[in-house]
Design a protein around this motif. Structure first.
Motif, PDB file in Angstrom:
ATOM      1  N   LEU A  73     -31.744 -72.507  80.481  1.00 58.07           N
ATOM      2  CA  LEU A  73     -32.229 -72.203  81.817  1.00 58.07           C
ATOM      3  C   LEU A  73     -31.475 -71.634  83.024  1.00 58.07           C
ATOM      4  O   LEU A  73     -32.065 -70.988  83.858  1.00 58.07           O
ATOM      5  CB  LEU A  73     -33.115 -73.613  82.253  1.00 58.07           C
ATOM      6  CG  LEU A  73     -33.851 -73.655  83.465  1.00 58.07           C
ATOM      7  CD1 LEU A  73     -35.169 -72.798  83.232  1.00 58.07           C
ATOM      8  CD2 LEU A  73     -34.503 -75.143  83.790  1.00 58.07           C
ATOM      9  N   VAL A  74     -30.542 -71.875  82.947  1.00 58.44           N
ATOM     10  CA  VAL A  74     -29.562 -71.504  83.912  1.00 58.44           C
ATOM     11  C   VAL A  74     -29.397 -69.935  84.007  1.00 58.44           C
ATOM     12  O   VAL A  74     -29.239 -69.224  84.908  1.00 58.44           O
ATOM     13  CB  VAL A  74     -27.856 -72.090  84.088  1.00 58.44           C
ATOM     14  CG1 VAL A  74     -27.459 -71.617  82.535  1.00 58.44           C
ATOM     15  CG2 VAL A  74     -27.129 -71.563  85.027  1.00 58.44           C
ATOM     16  N   ASP A  75     -29.449 -69.376  82.735  1.00 58.99           N
ATOM     17  CA  ASP A  75     -29.356 -67.849  82.501  1.00 58.99           C
ATOM     18  C   ASP A  75     -30.808 -67.265  82.899  1.00 58.99           C
ATOM     19  O   ASP A  75     -30.795 -66.356  83.537  1.00 58.99           O
ATOM     20  CB  ASP A  75     -29.398 -67.564  81.032  1.00 58.99           C
ATOM     21  CG  ASP A  75     -27.899 -67.457  80.847  1.00 58.99           C
ATOM     22  OD1 ASP A  75     -27.057 -67.825  81.551  1.00 58.99           O
ATOM     23  OD2 ASP A  75     -27.418 -67.726  79.502  1.00 58.99           O
ATOM     24  N   PHE A  76     -31.875 -68.167  82.744  1.00 60.67           N
ATOM     25  CA  PHE A  76     -33.243 -67.553  83.067  1.00 60.67           C
ATOM     26  C   PHE A  76     -33.410 -67.569  84.511  1.00 60.67           C
ATOM     27  O   PHE A  76     -33.840 -66.765  85.181  1.00 60.67           O
ATOM     28  CB  PHE A  76     -34.203 -68.521  82.413  1.00 60.67           C
ATOM     29  CG  PHE A  76     -35.673 -68.361  82.398  1.00 60.67           C
ATOM     30  CD1 PHE A  76     -36.261 -67.311  81.541  1.00 60.67           C
ATOM     31  CD2 PHE A  76     -36.399 -68.570  83.563  1.00 60.67           C
ATOM     32  CE1 PHE A  76     -37.534 -66.997  81.751  1.00 60.67           C
ATOM     33  CE2 PHE A  76     -37.669 -68.067  83.666  1.00 60.67           C
ATOM     34  CZ  PHE A  76     -38.351 -67.279  82.883  1.00 60.67           C
ATOM     35  N   ARG A  77     -32.913 -68.793  85.265  1.00 60.94           N
ATOM     36  CA  ARG A  77     -32.981 -68.690  86.815  1.00 60.94           C
ATOM     37  C   ARG A  77     -32.034 -67.682  87.383  1.00 60.94           C
ATOM     38  O   ARG A  77     -32.394 -66.699  88.395  1.00 60.94           O
ATOM     39  CB  ARG A  77     -32.626 -69.979  87.316  1.00 60.94           C
ATOM     40  CG  ARG A  77     -33.337 -71.260  86.986  1.00 60.94           C
ATOM     41  CD  ARG A  77     -33.163 -72.280  88.018  1.00 60.94           C
ATOM     42  NE  ARG A  77     -31.818 -72.860  87.772  1.00 60.94           N
ATOM     43  CZ  ARG A  77     -31.621 -73.998  87.361  1.00 60.94           C
ATOM     44  NH1 ARG A  77     -32.583 -74.754  86.795  1.00 60.94           N
ATOM     45  NH2 ARG A  77     -30.475 -74.466  87.002  1.00 60.94           N
ATOM     46  N   LYS A  78     -31.059 -67.385  86.660  1.00 58.66           N
ATOM     47  CA  LYS A  78     -29.915 -66.492  87.479  1.00 58.66           C
ATOM     48  C   LYS A  78     -30.546 -65.036  87.209  1.00 58.66           C
ATOM     49  O   LYS A  78     -30.378 -64.332  88.115  1.00 58.66           O
ATOM     50  CB  LYS A  78     -28.648 -66.565  86.490  1.00 58.66           C
ATOM     51  CG  LYS A  78     -27.524 -65.697  87.009  1.00 58.66           C
ATOM     52  CD  LYS A  78     -26.264 -65.979  86.276  1.00 58.66           C
ATOM     53  CE  LYS A  78     -25.305 -65.218  87.083  1.00 58.66           C
ATOM     54  NZ  LYS A  78     -23.665 -65.543  86.152  1.00 58.66           N
ATOM     55  N   ASN A  79     -31.432 -64.581  86.194  1.00 64.02           N
ATOM     56  CA  ASN A  79     -31.989 -63.512  86.109  1.00 64.02           C
ATOM     57  C   ASN A  79     -33.514 -63.375  86.168  1.00 64.02           C
ATOM     58  O   ASN A  79     -33.939 -62.659  85.843  1.00 64.02           O
ATOM     59  CB  ASN A  79     -31.687 -63.120  84.586  1.00 64.02           C
ATOM     60  CG  ASN A  79     -30.104 -62.860  84.410  1.00 64.02           C
ATOM     61  OD1 ASN A  79     -29.434 -61.947  84.764  1.00 64.02           O
ATOM     62  ND2 ASN A  79     -29.529 -63.808  83.744  1.00 64.02           N
ATOM     63  N   PHE A  80     -33.955 -64.357  87.295  1.00 62.03           N
ATOM     64  CA  PHE A  80     -35.264 -64.648  87.274  1.00 62.03           C
ATOM     65  C   PHE A  80     -35.945 -63.191  87.882  1.00 62.03           C
ATOM     66  O   PHE A  80     -37.140 -62.873  87.393  1.00 62.03           O
ATOM     67  CB  PHE A  80     -35.479 -65.922  88.138  1.00 62.03           C
ATOM     68  CG  PHE A  80     -37.093 -65.874  88.200  1.00 62.03           C
ATOM     69  CD1 PHE A  80     -37.868 -66.418  87.231  1.00 62.03           C
ATOM     70  CD2 PHE A  80     -37.757 -65.638  89.447  1.00 62.03           C
ATOM     71  CE1 PHE A  80     -39.115 -66.720  87.378  1.00 62.03           C
ATOM     72  CE2 PHE A  80     -39.076 -65.754  89.524  1.00 62.03           C
ATOM     73  CZ  PHE A  80     -39.958 -66.456  88.554  1.00 62.03           C
ATOM     74  N   SER A  84     -38.780 -61.122  85.887  1.00 60.48           N
ATOM     75  CA  SER A  84     -40.183 -61.255  86.396  1.00 60.48           C
ATOM     76  C   SER A  84     -40.607 -59.795  86.731  1.00 60.48           C
ATOM     77  O   SER A  84     -41.709 -59.516  86.465  1.00 60.48           O
ATOM     78  CB  SER A  84     -40.166 -61.810  87.797  1.00 60.48           C
ATOM     79  OG  SER A  84     -39.869 -63.238  87.774  1.00 60.48           O
ATOM     80  N   GLY A 148     -35.303 -63.202  77.836  1.00 59.17           N
ATOM     81  CA  GLY A 148     -36.175 -63.961  78.929  1.00 59.17           C
ATOM     82  C   GLY A 148     -37.473 -62.984  79.217  1.00 59.17           C
ATOM     83  O   GLY A 148     -38.381 -63.477  79.226  1.00 59.17           O
ATOM     84  N   TYR A 247     -38.196 -76.244  79.442  1.00 60.17           N
ATOM     85  CA  TYR A 247     -38.007 -77.741  79.984  1.00 60.17           C
ATOM     86  C   TYR A 247     -37.422 -78.310  79.006  1.00 60.17           C
ATOM     87  O   TYR A 247     -36.290 -79.302  79.195  1.00 60.17           O
ATOM     88  CB  TYR A 247     -39.449 -78.326  80.283  1.00 60.17           C
ATOM     89  CG  TYR A 247     -39.178 -79.713  80.979  1.00 60.17           C
ATOM     90  CD1 TYR A 247     -39.052 -79.682  82.284  1.00 60.17           C
ATOM     91  CD2 TYR A 247     -39.292 -80.716  80.180  1.00 60.17           C
ATOM     92  CE1 TYR A 247     -38.707 -81.027  83.151  1.00 60.17           C
ATOM     93  CE2 TYR A 247     -39.203 -81.893  80.873  1.00 60.17           C
ATOM     94  CZ  TYR A 247     -39.087 -82.017  82.348  1.00 60.17           C
ATOM     95  OH  TYR A 247     -38.814 -83.302  82.900  1.00 60.17           O
ATOM     96  N   HIS A 250     -33.577 -77.436  78.335  1.00 55.63           N
ATOM     97  CA  HIS A 250     -32.775 -77.854  79.346  1.00 55.63           C
ATOM     98  C   HIS A 250     -32.555 -79.387  79.709  1.00 55.63           C
ATOM     99  O   HIS A 250     -31.452 -79.984  79.851  1.00 55.63           O
ATOM    100  CB  HIS A 250     -33.256 -77.388  80.798  1.00 55.63           C
ATOM    101  CG  HIS A 250     -32.570 -77.554  82.036  1.00 55.63           C
ATOM    102  ND1 HIS A 250     -31.367 -77.091  82.184  1.00 55.63           N
ATOM    103  CD2 HIS A 250     -32.637 -78.484  82.976  1.00 55.63           C
ATOM    104  CE1 HIS A 250     -30.985 -77.492  83.367  1.00 55.63           C
ATOM    105  NE2 HIS A 250     -31.509 -78.189  83.894  1.00 55.63           N
TER     106      HIS A 250
END
Length: 543
Positions: A73-80, A84, A148, A247, A250
């Motif tokens: 999830l940290v990679d997903f958030r970092k590259n959100f 997107s 992602g 979810y 994570h």
């Protein structure tokens, strides 16, 4: 031919190709598509057709869930931001541009049906790209963006497809563009809410089960209990599955036992391997009959023949590639500028993808599973339906073989720098030091005791402390050895210890043959050796 025999043959092909394709320096999905196509044109081979509902509702949910739980999830958030733009905005723009072009070219095709096909061919599939990229050492951030994007764009494309089909049938609630926007927004928001609820409830319930076999078995139904209610209320089932998977992946680190995480990781990797490769083989097997169906319909309508459909598919693939390049360039420029502002010259700025990464990211936009399944879900009454399905298949096959087949060459030509192994080892060793410091604080109390109140002998405390110290020393040894290009003492220990374990395993097999020990004792000894061997093998590089 009996169905079970077909399944056995397909499984043998999938495993065999997966073993051989790395030696041939080819991506497994590409080889499977070619083999499937070759089998389909053999005289006497019966037609192969799997209903789109089986793929969309039976294969896609577990496939997306497996990818989601393994994407940090940290990679997903970092590259959100990048994810997107690529998975939502690029899908919408690609669908409208390609759909509008098809609307201009094909008479009798209404704009909504054309956009529906645009939605079918818009989402990318990262399986081939990431398998090649990981083997050739692409930067982790680029891999994270690809994974992602492929997770989320499946959902956005299918939501757009359903909206376009609804417009074709005149069933949108508010009509027109406004109705499409409302439908798209509702489908996304409701799916995210359901995915979060399912993820929270299942993590909580599974954390109360101590048996790793049982909790892993429960995980097999999560994709479907996330997918089914979302679809039932008109939301995006696949987006719900992705959210539940992210979810779970994570929160599993906090709430699941180590044995549960190991069991779940291995089982879902196996499921993912079989499903994704099985679909690529199926693509090749179905292609001949799709071509024949398009030929039959074209002879009836005399407007678009099968060859013309293939040509349109080639043109659509080219248009999609141009659109992707046009999007990725400005996106990466903005991303790099933000990274430099946040941390000039630092790690974040260094990781920001430059033009080399942009070329690879653009070229890696192959189509796959979703395009194949969604194309066959177009309503039967759609004009040129069989030709549209052939166009979608052509886009998928061409992008997979041409772009996927040349991706290793593109990576080599651009000289894109991948993982810095020495830096990875050093970062890992630094983290191990931080973990060791937190762990040793447990031993700093005047009298260390067990949960039942028993005071621990000082020699035991020293032994636990030395184990933690040894792990940290080993991590730094590997970092220094990677810098110097040599072999660390810890690596020598690992290799030597594995040799000892092999000898111990041979002795265990000999003891089992002699029959001098009870079966339960033999199983305990085997588990002991397996656990140590697994630990030593998993320590081959920082994870």
């Amino acid at each position: 031919m009996r169905l079970e025999l077909v399944a056995v043959i397909c499984l043998i092909i999938i495993v065999g190709v997966s073993v051989l394709s790395p030696k041939l320096r080819l991506a497994t999905p590409i080889v499977l598509v070619v083999i499937g196509l070759g089998i389909s044109i053999i005289p006497g081979v019966p037609p192969v057709h799997v209903p789109s509902e089986v793929i969309l509702a039976g294969v896609l949910p577990p496939l997306l869930y497996s990818s989601a739980i393994n994407l940090p999830l940290v990679d997903f958030r970092k590259n959100f931001g990048a994810i997107s733009v690529l998975s939502v905005l690029l899908v919408i723009v690609s669908a409208f541009i390609t759909g509008f072009l098809l609307f201009l070219i094909l008479p009798d095709l209404d704009i909504a049906a054309a956009i529906a096909l645009g939605a079918v061919i818009s989402p990318t599939d990262a399986v081939a790209a990431t398998s090649i990229g990981k083997r050739l050492g692409l930067p982790p951030r680029l891999i994270a963006v690809l994974e992602g994007e492929s997770l989320v764009n499946d959902a956005s494309a299918l939501v757009l497809l359903r909206t376009a089909i609804g417009a074709t049938a005149g069933t949108l609630a508010l009509g027109g563009v406004g109705g499409g926007v409302v439908d798209f927004a509702y489908s996304s928001v409701a799916a995210i809410a359901i995915g979060l609820v399912i993820g929270f409830v299942t993590v909580f319930l599974r954390s109360k089960i101590n048996d790793s076999v049982l909790t892993t078995a429960v995980s097999f139904i999560i994709p479907f209990i996330a997918y089914i209610p979302a679809e039932a209320i008109g939301a995006s089932g696949v987006l719900s599955v992705v959210v539940a998977g992210l979810y779970t992946g994570h929160m599993g680190a906090k709430h699941f036992t180590a044995s549960t995480r190991i069991s779940e990781r291995l089982n879902w990797r196996t499921i993912q391997f079989l499903l994704e490769n099985g679909v690529f083989l199926l693509m090749g097997l179905e292609l001949k009959d799709i071509f024949v169906a398009a030929t039959v319909q074209s002879s009836e309508s005399q407007n678009l023949n099968a060859v013309g459909s293939v040509v349109l598919g080639l043109g659509a693939a080219l248009v999609l590639l141009v659109i992707r390049f046009a999007f990725v360039g400005p996106l990466l420029a903005v991303q790099q500028a933000r990274a430099h502002r946040r941390d000039p010259g630092g790690t974040d700025a260094a990781e920001a993808t430059g033009w080399r990464g942009g070329v690879v990211l653009s070229w890696a936009g192959m189509r796959g599973v979703v395009t194949v399944a969604a194309a066959q879900s177009l309503p039967e009454g759609t004009p040129y339906r069989n030709q549209l399905v052939l166009i979608a298949f052509t886009v998928s096959i061409v992008t997979l073989i041409l772009q996927g087949g040349t991706l290793p060459w593109i990576i080599r030509v651009t000289r894109l720098k991948g993982i810095d192994e020495a830096a990875d080892h050093a970062e890992f060793a630094t983290l191990v030091d931080e973990l060791r410091a937190a762990g040793l604080r447990v031993l700093e109390t005047p009298e260390v005791s067990l949960p039942n109140g028993e005071v621990v002998d000082e020699s035991v405390v020293d032994r636990v402390r030395s184990d933690a110290d040894l792990r940290s020393e080993s991590a730094w040894e590997r970092a220094h050895a990677a810098d110097a290009g040599g072999s660390a003492p810890h690596e020598q220990y690992r290799v030597l210890r594995l040799s000892v374990l092999r000898a111990e395993r041979a002795a265990l097999l000999d003891a089992r043959t002699r029959g001098e020990y009870s079966s339960r004792i033999l199983v305990r000894a085997q588990v002991m050796l397996d656990q140590e061997e697994s630990r030593l093998q998993s320590s081959d590089g920082p994870h």
